[in-house]
Design an enzyme around this catalytic site. Structure first.
Site, PDB file in Angstrom:
ATOM      1  N   ARG A 120       0.818  -1.212   0.000  1.00 18.63           N
ATOM      2  CA  ARG A 120       0.000   0.000   0.000  1.00 18.63           C
ATOM      3  C   ARG A 120       0.860   1.273   0.000  1.00 18.63           C
ATOM      4  O   ARG A 120       0.508   2.269   0.634  1.00 18.63           O
ATOM      5  CB  ARG A 120      -0.964  -0.003   1.197  1.00 18.63           C
ATOM      6  CG  ARG A 120      -1.894  -1.211   1.238  1.00 18.63           C
ATOM      7  CD  ARG A 120      -2.772  -1.297   0.001  1.00 18.63           C
ATOM      8  NE  ARG A 120      -3.605  -2.478   0.041  1.00 18.63           N
ATOM      9  CZ  ARG A 120      -3.318  -3.638  -0.568  1.00 18.63           C
ATOM     10  NH1 ARG A 120      -2.193  -3.752  -1.286  1.00 18.63           N
ATOM     11  NH2 ARG A 120      -4.120  -4.673  -0.482  1.00 18.63           N
TER      12      ARG A 120
ATOM     13  N   SER B 143     -11.311  -1.343   2.801  1.00 21.91           N
ATOM     14  CA  SER B 143     -10.659  -1.721   4.054  1.00 21.91           C
ATOM     15  C   SER B 143     -10.118  -0.465   4.719  1.00 21.91           C
ATOM     16  O   SER B 143      -9.325   0.266   4.123  1.00 21.91           O
ATOM     17  CB  SER B 143      -9.517  -2.703   3.792  1.00 21.91           C
ATOM     18  OG  SER B 143     -10.004  -3.903   3.245  1.00 21.91           O
TER      19      SER B 143
ATOM     20  N   GLU C 132      -5.561   2.674   6.283  1.00 20.68           N
ATOM     21  CA  GLU C 132      -5.244   2.536   4.861  1.00 20.68           C
ATOM     22  C   GLU C 132      -5.835   3.708   4.093  1.00 20.68           C
ATOM     23  O   GLU C 132      -5.378   4.044   2.997  1.00 20.68           O
ATOM     24  CB  GLU C 132      -5.789   1.206   4.331  1.00 20.68           C
ATOM     25  CG  GLU C 132      -5.398   0.891   2.910  1.00 20.68           C
ATOM     26  CD  GLU C 132      -5.762  -0.528   2.515  1.00 20.68           C
ATOM     27  OE1 GLU C 132      -6.487  -0.685   1.524  1.00 20.68           O
ATOM     28  OE2 GLU C 132      -5.336  -1.473   3.192  1.00 20.68           O
TER      29      GLU C 132
END
Length: 301
Positions: A176, A226, A296
């Site tokens: 990420r 998420s 995230e």
């Protein structure tokens, strides 16, 4: 800001002032940006960036808004979007290589790749973001990541003065993350490498992953996917559920009862509601398990 906006309007660049970012993000929450400018070409993008840099106005690129939350206080600078008209198409280069614009939705790109009977992009077919955002954060799902298929990108510097190519290796893609978050370059297009495959099998895999996503994730509610990164050795959703947080709410924000890794907007949630719930989850999970959850979601403002 008004001077910049007037200049861009005179140059036929689409610009909106005092624009609610809840209309441009999947969370459907958040404050207003001083301006939102849409670039229909690389030339327009460079002009916007050069003008903003010259006036020392902060700039933020926004893709499809599926992984971003603007605080209720808003954003004092210019939010820039790449238009689908200028950056939303793909081209088959042969040999399994596809060149695609950064504004192209991953779902649309997956269908284009399917039409070419190429495999390797099925993992992204159900993701709600755009290609540029997916490269920026090395998006992934179901065992695949952008770094698995990315060859190179074309990108513009934050001041609009430089256009350069980055190889996948130069992007330093990790979990990420990419170097783009540090150097501020804006992706305008990318080249992907796929492999020949059977069209029916590819379509079947895409259908299977879509059904799995719809069954296990709260797709009927606004969210940013998420909410937390996966801690090493753990699953965020299980940590949150084990901490007794499934279904917990702050205002209109709720830890999903379907998947605890998702914070959703059940209706009327403010960005503050969502951020307060994120903090509550982080603190409670740390107290219960000693694990620090990292968002995230990109939080702006």
């Amino acid at each position: 800001m008004e001077t910049l906006a007037d200049r861009w309007k005179n140059q036929k660049i689409e610009v909106l002032t005092d624009e609610p970012m809840s209309s441009h993000t999947s969370f459907k929450a958040g404050g207003r940006a001083a301006a939102l400018a849409s670039a229909a070409s690389e030339e327009e993008l460079r002009q916007i960036l050069e003008d903003a840099a010259g006036c020392r106005v902060p700039v933020l690129l926004l893709g499809n808004g599926s992984n971003t939350l603007f605080r209720d206080s808003g954003y004092p600078g210019v939010v820039v979007k790449l238009s689908a008209q200028g950056f939303g198409s793909a081209q088959n280069l042969g040999g399994g290589r596809i060149r695609c614009g950064a504004a192209m939705l991953l779902s649309s790109l997956a269908k284009y790749i399917l039409s070419a009977s190429l495999t390797g992009f099925e993992f992204a077919s159900g993701l709600p973001g755009s290609l540029g955002g997916a490269v920026f954060m090395n998006a992934g799902a179901y065992g695949g990541e952008m770094k698995d298929v990315l060859v190179s990108v074309r990108a513009v510097s934050p001041d609009g003065r430089t256009v350069r190519e980055f190889s996948a290796e130069e992007l330093q893609l990790g979990y990420r993350r990419s170097i783009l978050a540090e150097n501020g370059y804006i992706v305008t297009e990318a080249v992907l490498q796929l492999a020949p495959g059977n069209r029916e099998e590819i379509a079947g895999k895409m259908k299977e992953l879509t059904e799995q996503r719809n069954r296990k994730q709260p797709v009927q509610y606004p969210s940013a996917g998420s909410t937390f990164k996966r801690p090493e050795g753990y699953f965020a959703g299980k940590l949150i559920e084990d901490a007794g947080l499934k279904g917990v709410s702050v205002g209109g924000a709720q830890v999903s009862v379907l998947h605890s890794g998702f914070i959703i907007n059940t209706g009327g949630a403010t960005a503050t509601d969502i951020l307060d719930l994120i903090a509550l989850v982080q603190n409670t999970v740390y107290e219960k398990s000693g694990v620090k959850l990292e968002p995230e979601v990109r939080i702006v403002g």
